[in-house]
Scaffold this active site. Structure first.
Site, PDB file in Angstrom:
ATOM      1  N   ASN A  77       0.824  -1.211   0.000  1.00  0.00           N
ATOM      2  CA  ASN A  77       0.000   0.000   0.000  1.00  0.00           C
ATOM      3  C   ASN A  77       0.859   1.262   0.000  1.00  0.00           C
ATOM      4  OD1 ASN A  77      -2.250  -1.633   0.083  1.00  0.00           O
ATOM      5  ND2 ASN A  77      -2.780  -1.171   2.202  1.00  0.00           N
ATOM      6  N   ARG A 406     -11.185  -4.303 -14.380  1.00  0.00           N
ATOM      7  CA  ARG A 406     -10.140  -5.278 -14.055  1.00  0.00           C
ATOM      8  C   ARG A 406     -10.759  -6.662 -14.186  1.00  0.00           C
ATOM      9  NH1 ARG A 406      -8.440  -1.376 -10.062  1.00  0.00           N
ATOM     10  NH2 ARG A 406      -6.313  -0.709 -10.518  1.00  0.00           N
ATOM     11  N   ARG A 436      -5.595   1.569 -13.108  1.00  0.00           N
ATOM     12  CA  ARG A 436      -4.221   1.735 -12.624  1.00  0.00           C
ATOM     13  C   ARG A 436      -3.575   0.401 -12.263  1.00  0.00           C
ATOM     14  NH1 ARG A 436      -4.245   5.994  -8.464  1.00  0.00           N
ATOM     15  NH2 ARG A 436      -4.161   7.402 -10.251  1.00  0.00           N
ATOM     16  N   HIS A 466     -15.636   3.152 -14.927  1.00  0.00           N
ATOM     17  CA  HIS A 466     -15.485   2.417 -13.680  1.00  0.00           C
ATOM     18  C   HIS A 466     -16.744   1.630 -13.330  1.00  0.00           C
ATOM     19  CE1 HIS A 466     -14.609   2.149  -9.195  1.00  0.00           C
ATOM     20  NE2 HIS A 466     -13.467   1.748  -9.741  1.00  0.00           N
ATOM     21  N   TYR A 499     -12.281  -9.543  -1.800  1.00  0.00           N
ATOM     22  CA  TYR A 499     -12.971  -8.279  -1.572  1.00  0.00           C
ATOM     23  C   TYR A 499     -14.430  -8.547  -1.214  1.00  0.00           C
ATOM     24  CZ  TYR A 499      -9.176  -5.966  -4.245  1.00  0.00           C
ATOM     25  OH  TYR A 499      -7.957  -5.506  -4.690  1.00  0.00           O
ATOM     26  N   ARG A 592     -13.883   2.842   4.591  1.00  0.00           N
ATOM     27  CA  ARG A 592     -12.722   1.972   4.774  1.00  0.00           C
ATOM     28  C   ARG A 592     -11.426   2.758   4.878  1.00  0.00           C
ATOM     29  NH1 ARG A 592     -11.284  -1.083  -0.404  1.00  0.00           N
ATOM     30  NH2 ARG A 592      -9.849   0.664  -0.722  1.00  0.00           N
ATOM     31  N   HIS A 620     -15.139  -3.443   0.208  1.00  0.00           N
ATOM     32  CA  HIS A 620     -15.234  -2.824  -1.106  1.00  0.00           C
ATOM     33  C   HIS A 620     -16.671  -2.495  -1.506  1.00  0.00           C
ATOM     34  CE1 HIS A 620     -14.253  -2.593  -5.558  1.00  0.00           C
ATOM     35  NE2 HIS A 620     -13.230  -1.940  -5.032  1.00  0.00           N
TER      36      HIS A 620
END
EC number: 2.7.4.1
Length: 716
Positions: A77, A406, A436, A466, A499, A592, A620
């Site tokens: 992270n 993704r 990303r 997205h 997630y 979060r 998530h």
């Protein structure tokens, strides 16, 4: 729905990076919502989330190997934080484009505070690793063997490994006028070597750089025959240290020290590109060699060598991190694959498949019966894959459209889309190339889809796609029906095991029409079309959310709002929440990570509570809950409460209208609000305090509640 709020009972606090004390306004004085003291800094808030992740490595409720993994995730992270957020602040200073957020902190101030806080966090990380985790693993017969501890048999095995695996691929680089300092790849492991003597050509370089081959594992398991039982691991860096002199024959190696450079890894693409894919391929190479933003070195590296490296990379003292251990802790994640100790990891579980799906041979039949809401990872993502697979093979299916942000390598979703195209169906994939750190994967899967006959488009330049949408058009009884999947997470089977996310499947005509219009906007040209049920960014989502907040504010003390986000930074949303709190609305925010809202301030936000859940799974899910005087409006979404999600991305929020599904989401939210061991409460001063059960009170962990409720498994 339960509205009681769990009180913070812990004394475990993250008290670093504390803003100025909260000023209580005089009675009757109007609070200035724009005042800088009412906002937390985005970057420092993100650092605090990373610290909460690190704290999991100290929590005995997690199995030991998973505690080590949390320690490594903290490093991963931080890598991204420096590559993107710190790099962005440095870019502002470099080009004189400083921008100041609502918190009023200048980029230079932010960088100074980030350095101070990050140094403290990293020092604590290595203290945990060396003095807590390694000793605990040692007691479990898992050994990280240092050079000084090698037995003769182990030393001989290491020598052979070095000769056979390392020596043939390593490339030492002596530094002299004909060998300038090499361009080192972002985050690669390297060594700076101090030398004495002359080489074969009579050169006295005095110094060399030794890049560790990226093809080699950073952690190697020693064979059982050279050990006395247990699991025995050795670092690649230890092997190179032990035999560095063999790389410089005839010279004396006076010292060999690890270092690692983190570079700016953000991609910059112009909005007026003619070919996004070609431009992105060019930018991906530059990511590996962007400007330096952080230097990690072994803490025994001599000062003159450290100064040499800082000068070479254009960095200062605050960018230097001396570490007591390996500089690339993320590679320690390999432990879980090298060590066979299931007793020291989370127990496995089988994600459930709801009865509604199990009882039907066809996913279409199950969806026609009633809408389906799946909660991942507790319920199986395979149901989503099965829907697409059945659509690919079903002769009644005419067209499939899907967004891909993704998907991962070897994706079953991608294979199903390709299969559908080969079978002659009209298949369109909107692939977001700018996801990303997934750009290269997405370029590859886009090519695979095109080769299979799929129509591939790259969304809208300037707006990341997205939203997570799947639309299937099927002929039924002489007319066309639309089946829709909408999600809060990606179409990535691996992520769906790690997630928490929601999948929603429906054949509702209005939602199907809305999704069809959104795909038309993504693939075609023209004005924004009228959408009936969905909120969609960048057009309606922002103003609709603010409108619903204002509606709850009009109810005063009868108002109730619960938001679950990954991050909350949008100034207009935060101001709307402040105004609702001032009107008496009870507000719970489950955030979060980043949260720029300051809760619990009298006259401003005393009715707002903010908690962060950190546990086995990465939180998530995004939920927007409005009580609406007992007739709840509930939405799940792909969007967080950030400016980029609301104004610069293609996002979707979808309504949950069936009473049974609303009740289920209410139960889930109740579990999160009742969590008293994996939740952290944000304080008015900016610190976070971990909740703990009161004496005699049972432990409640929301993720374990959902795990038991949906799979019947209660152990972590």
């Amino acid at each position: 729905m339960t509205t009681e709020i769990t009180k913070a009972k812990s004394v475990t606090s993250d008290d670093l990076s504390v803003p100025a004390p909260v000023e209580v306004p005089p009675v009757g004085e109007q609070v200035n919502l724009d005042a800088s003291e009412n906002w937390f800094n985005r970057e420092l808030s993100q650092l605090q989330f990373n610290y909460r992740v690190l704290k999991q490595s100290m929590d005995p409720a997690h199995p030991l190997i998973n505690r080590l993994i949390f320690c490594c995730i903290f490093s991963s992270n931080l890598d991204e934080f420096f590559e993107i957020r710190v790099a962005g602040l440095r870019e502002q200073l470099k080009y004189g484009r400083e921008t100041v957020g609502a918190d009023g902190i200048q980029p230079e101030q932010a960088l100074a505070e980030i350095s101070r806080v990050a140094h403290e966090y990293i020092e604590e990380q290595y203290d945990i690793l060396n003095n807590v985790l390694f000793p605990a693993l040692e007691k479990e017969n898992i050994h990280f063997i240092r050079r000084r501890e090698w037995t003769p048999a182990q030393a001989e095995w290491v020598r052979n490994y070095f000769d056979e695996e390392i020596l043939p691929v390593v490339s030492p680089i002596g530094l002299d006028p004909s060998h300038p300092f090499p361009r080192l790849v972002n985050k690669s492991l390297n060594f700076i070597v101090e030398l004495d003597g002359k080489d074969a050509f009579g050169r006295e370089t005095g110094m060399a750089i030794l890049p560790a081959p990226r093809s080699l594992p950073r952690l190697v398991r020693l064979p059982d025959e050279v050990c006395e039982g247990g699991e025995n691991l050795v670092f690649l860096s230890s092997m190179i240290h032990a035999h560095a002199d063999e790389l410089f024959p005839g010279m004396e190696v006076k010292g060999c020290y690890q270092f690692r450079l983190t570079r700016n890894a953000d991609l910059e693409l112009e909005d007026d590109l003619e070919d996004l894919a070609s431009a992105l391929r060019g930018e991906l190479l530059s990511r590996r060699f962007g400007d330096g933003v952080r230097l990690e070195v072994a803490d025994n590296c001599p000062e003159e060598l450290v100064h040499f490296l800082l000068t070479e990379f254009g960095l200062g003292e605050r960018d230097l991190y001396r570490v007591n251990g390996p500089v690339n802790l993320t590679r320690l994640l390999a432990v879980s694959g090298l060590v066979d100790r299931p007793d020291l990891t989370y127990s496995s579980f089988s994600p459930a498949i709801p009865r509604q799906i199990r009882s039907k041979e066809s996913m279409f039949e199950a969806i026609r019966k009633r809408p389906i809401l799946l909660s991942h990872p507790f319920e199986n993502f395979s149901s989503v894959v099965d829907l697409l697979r059945q659509a690919a093979k079903d002769p009644q299916v005419l067209a499939i459209r899907q967004t891909l942000y993704r998907a991962g390598t070897g994706s079953e979703i991608v294979e199903a889309l390709a299969d559908a195209a080969r079978r002659g169906k009209e298949v369109t994939a909107v692939v977001e190339l700018r996801a990303r750190f997934s750009e290269a994967e997405n370029l590859e899967l886009a090519s695979r889809l095109q080769e299979a006959g799929v129509i591939v488009v790259y969304g809208v330049v300037g707006y990341k796609t997205h939203a997570k949408m799947l639309l299937i058009v099927r002929r039924e009884e002489g007319k066309l029906s639309r089946y829709v999947h909408l999600g809060t997470g990606n179409y990535h089977a691996g992520n769906a095991r790690l997630y928490t996310d929601y999948s929603f499947m429906t054949c509702d005509d209005s939602i199907g029409d809305d999704v069809n219009k959104l795909f038309q906007q993504l693939t075609g040209m023209g004005k924004a079309l009228k959408i009936k049920k969905l909120f969609h960014a960048p057009f309606s989502m922002h103003k609709r959310l603010i409108s619903l907040i204002e509606r709850e504010a009009s109810y005063g003390e009868d108002g109730r709002i619960i938001f679950k986000f990954n991050a909350l930074t949008d100034a207009q949303l935060i101001k709307a929440l402040y105004r609702a709190s001032q009107a008496g609305v009870q507000i719970d925010l489950i955030v979060r990570g980043i949260c720029c809202l300051r809760p619990g301030v009298p006259g401003l936000s005393e009715n707002i509570r903010v908690r962060s859940i950190v546990g086995r799974f990465l939180e998530h899910t995004r939920i927007y809950y409005f009580e609406n005087k007992g007739k709840p409006d509930v939405y799940c979404a792909s969007a967080d409460g950030m400016e980029r999600n609301m104004l610069s991305r293609i996002e979707v929020a979808f309504p949950i209208e069936e009473p049974a599904l609303i009740a289920r989401l209410q139960e889930d939210l109740d579990a999160y609000l009742a969590d008293n061991c994996q939740s952290w409460m944000l304080q008015p001063d900016g610190s976070y305090i971990q909740n703990q059960p009161a004496e005699g009170e049972p432990r409640v962990a929301a993720q374990l509640v959902l795990l038991e409720r949906l799979t019947g498994k209660s152990k972590p």
